[in-house]
Write a protein that holds these residues in place. Sequence first.
Motif, PDB file in Angstrom:
ATOM      1  N   HIS A  95       0.835  -1.202   0.000  1.00 22.35           N
ATOM      2  CA  HIS A  95       0.000   0.000   0.000  1.00 22.35           C
ATOM      3  C   HIS A  95       0.873   1.255   0.000  1.00 22.35           C
ATOM      4  CE1 HIS A  95      -3.501   2.490   0.726  1.00 22.35           C
ATOM      5  NE2 HIS A  95      -2.859   3.067   1.745  1.00 22.35           N
ATOM      6  N   VAL A  96       1.941   1.249   0.810  1.00 23.68           N
ATOM      7  CA  VAL A  96       2.843   2.413   0.865  1.00 23.68           C
ATOM      8  C   VAL A  96       3.531   2.605  -0.484  1.00 23.68           C
ATOM      9  CG1 VAL A  96       4.970   3.296   1.915  1.00 23.68           C
ATOM     10  CG2 VAL A  96       3.187   2.325   3.356  1.00 23.68           C
ATOM     11  N   GLN A 102       0.177   9.688  -0.033  1.00 24.27           N
ATOM     12  CA  GLN A 102      -0.909   9.525   0.928  1.00 24.27           C
ATOM     13  C   GLN A 102      -0.382   8.887   2.213  1.00 24.27           C
ATOM     14  OE1 GLN A 102      -4.022   6.867  -0.303  1.00 24.27           O
ATOM     15  NE2 GLN A 102      -5.431   7.557   1.303  1.00 24.27           N
ATOM     16  N   SER A 103       0.469   7.897   2.114  1.00 20.56           N
ATOM     17  CA  SER A 103       1.049   7.241   3.288  1.00 20.56           C
ATOM     18  C   SER A 103       1.891   8.206   4.093  1.00 20.56           C
ATOM     19  CB  SER A 103       1.896   6.047   2.862  1.00 20.56           C
ATOM     20  OG  SER A 103       1.121   5.119   2.157  1.00 20.56           O
ATOM     21  N   ILE A 106      -0.440  10.608   5.937  1.00 19.27           N
ATOM     22  CA  ILE A 106      -1.069   9.924   7.090  1.00 19.27           C
ATOM     23  C   ILE A 106      -0.061   9.798   8.236  1.00 19.27           C
ATOM     24  CG2 ILE A 106      -2.004   7.722   7.904  1.00 19.27           C
ATOM     25  CD1 ILE A 106      -3.331   7.428   5.132  1.00 19.27           C
ATOM     26  N   ALA A 107       1.150   9.377   7.931  1.00 13.93           N
ATOM     27  CA  ALA A 107       2.175   9.229   8.966  1.00 13.93           C
ATOM     28  C   ALA A 107       2.498  10.580   9.602  1.00 13.93           C
ATOM     29  CB  ALA A 107       3.429   8.602   8.375  1.00 13.93           C
ATOM     30  N   GLY A 108       2.571  11.638   8.767  1.00 13.24           N
ATOM     31  CA  GLY A 108       2.836  12.979   9.305  1.00 13.24           C
ATOM     32  C   GLY A 108       1.715  13.447  10.215  1.00 13.24           C
ATOM     33  N   GLY A 109       0.466  13.178   9.834  1.00 13.50           N
ATOM     34  CA  GLY A 109      -0.682  13.570  10.655  1.00 13.50           C
ATOM     35  C   GLY A 109      -0.681  12.839  11.998  1.00 13.50           C
TER      36      GLY A 109
END
Length: 121
Positions: A95-96, A102-103, A106-109
């Motif tokens: 997926h990454v 997008q990954s 998401i990780a940053g968020g």
Amino acid sequence: MVAKKKTANGSIEARLAALRADFQALQTDMKGLYGDVSEIASERAGLAMRSAEEIADRAVALAEEAAREAKTTALEYKDEAQEWADENAEELRSHVRAQPIQSLLIAGGIGAFLGALFLRR
């Protein structure tokens, strides 16, 4: 009349002597009773101590058994979590690779959220 007084005094003295004898017998009986009660109390205390020790031994055995069961259960959960992670790690990697931006967002968020939580303290 003098003879009557002597007889009355003799009767009183006889009664007093009998009363003293009864009192001494009562004291002797009470001392014996005290010894019996003391012995029984000591025996009861010994029985109570042995009973308490047995209960404590059973409690320790139950606690040890519960700890063994908890350890076994924890190891089973650990193994299940490891299997799940191994099974899903490749899917996550794919997926990454398919959607890196997008990954990354998401990780940053998630990192920003955790950082805000830890900085509040």
